[in-house]
Design a protein around this motif. Sequence first.
Motif, PDB file in Angstrom:
ATOM      1  N   SER A  23       0.855  -1.189   0.000  1.00 21.98           N
ATOM      2  CA  SER A  23       0.000   0.000   0.000  1.00 21.98           C
ATOM      3  C   SER A  23       0.893   1.243   0.000  1.00 21.98           C
ATOM      4  N   ILE A  42      -2.383   1.196  -6.770  1.00 21.51           N
ATOM      5  CA  ILE A  42      -3.829   0.910  -6.757  1.00 21.51           C
ATOM      6  C   ILE A  42      -4.480   1.628  -5.577  1.00 21.51           C
ATOM      7  N   HIS A  43      -3.868   1.526  -4.407  1.00 23.31           N
ATOM      8  CA  HIS A  43      -4.411   2.187  -3.214  1.00 23.31           C
ATOM      9  C   HIS A  43      -4.285   3.703  -3.316  1.00 23.31           C
ATOM     10  N   ARG A  57      -4.267   5.583  -6.055  1.00 25.10           N
ATOM     11  CA  ARG A  57      -5.276   6.076  -7.006  1.00 25.10           C
ATOM     12  C   ARG A  57      -6.649   6.159  -6.329  1.00 25.10           C
ATOM     13  N   SER A  58      -6.981   5.152  -5.557  1.00 25.17           N
ATOM     14  CA  SER A  58      -8.262   5.143  -4.838  1.00 25.17           C
ATOM     15  C   SER A  58      -8.320   6.265  -3.797  1.00 25.17           C
ATOM     16  N   GLY A  87      -8.652   9.602  -5.617  1.00 28.82           N
ATOM     17  CA  GLY A  87      -9.988   9.715  -6.201  1.00 28.82           C
ATOM     18  C   GLY A  87     -11.033  10.094  -5.159  1.00 28.82           C
ATOM     19  N   GLY A  88     -10.824   9.647  -3.930  1.00 33.43           N
ATOM     20  CA  GLY A  88     -11.754   9.967  -2.847  1.00 33.43           C
ATOM     21  C   GLY A  88     -11.740  11.424  -2.442  1.00 33.43           C
TER      22      GLY A  88
END
Length: 109
Positions: free
Chosen positions: A14, A61-62, A64-65, A68-69
């Motif tokens: 992460s 991946i984490h 980007r999430s 995005g939040g």
Amino acid sequence: HHGVLLASPEYNGSVSGALKNAIDWVSRPLGDDEPLEAFGNKAWCIMSASPGGLGGIRGLIHLRSLLGGIRVHVIPQQHALSGAGTAFDDGGTSPRRRGRAARSRRASG
């Protein structure tokens, strides 16, 4: 255009706790600022580096999430550099790139 290049290490698959904490603090409005003003109107690109074979892709991946939040526009392209410990020599040159360039010259010559 204004943009941000965010290079992130992978930490246990992460983002690092320090990066997460920095994003959390910067995302807080200060004084009369609009919420998330520091992140708006910019295109963001994310990348990572890791000594392992995946180059930190799991952390991206984490990341980007997470971004995005908070309504950050992250462009679809991203880069994960595997073998980061050997990716550059002491002069800052990439031995991998030199090898590719030599192969390209041989193929075209």
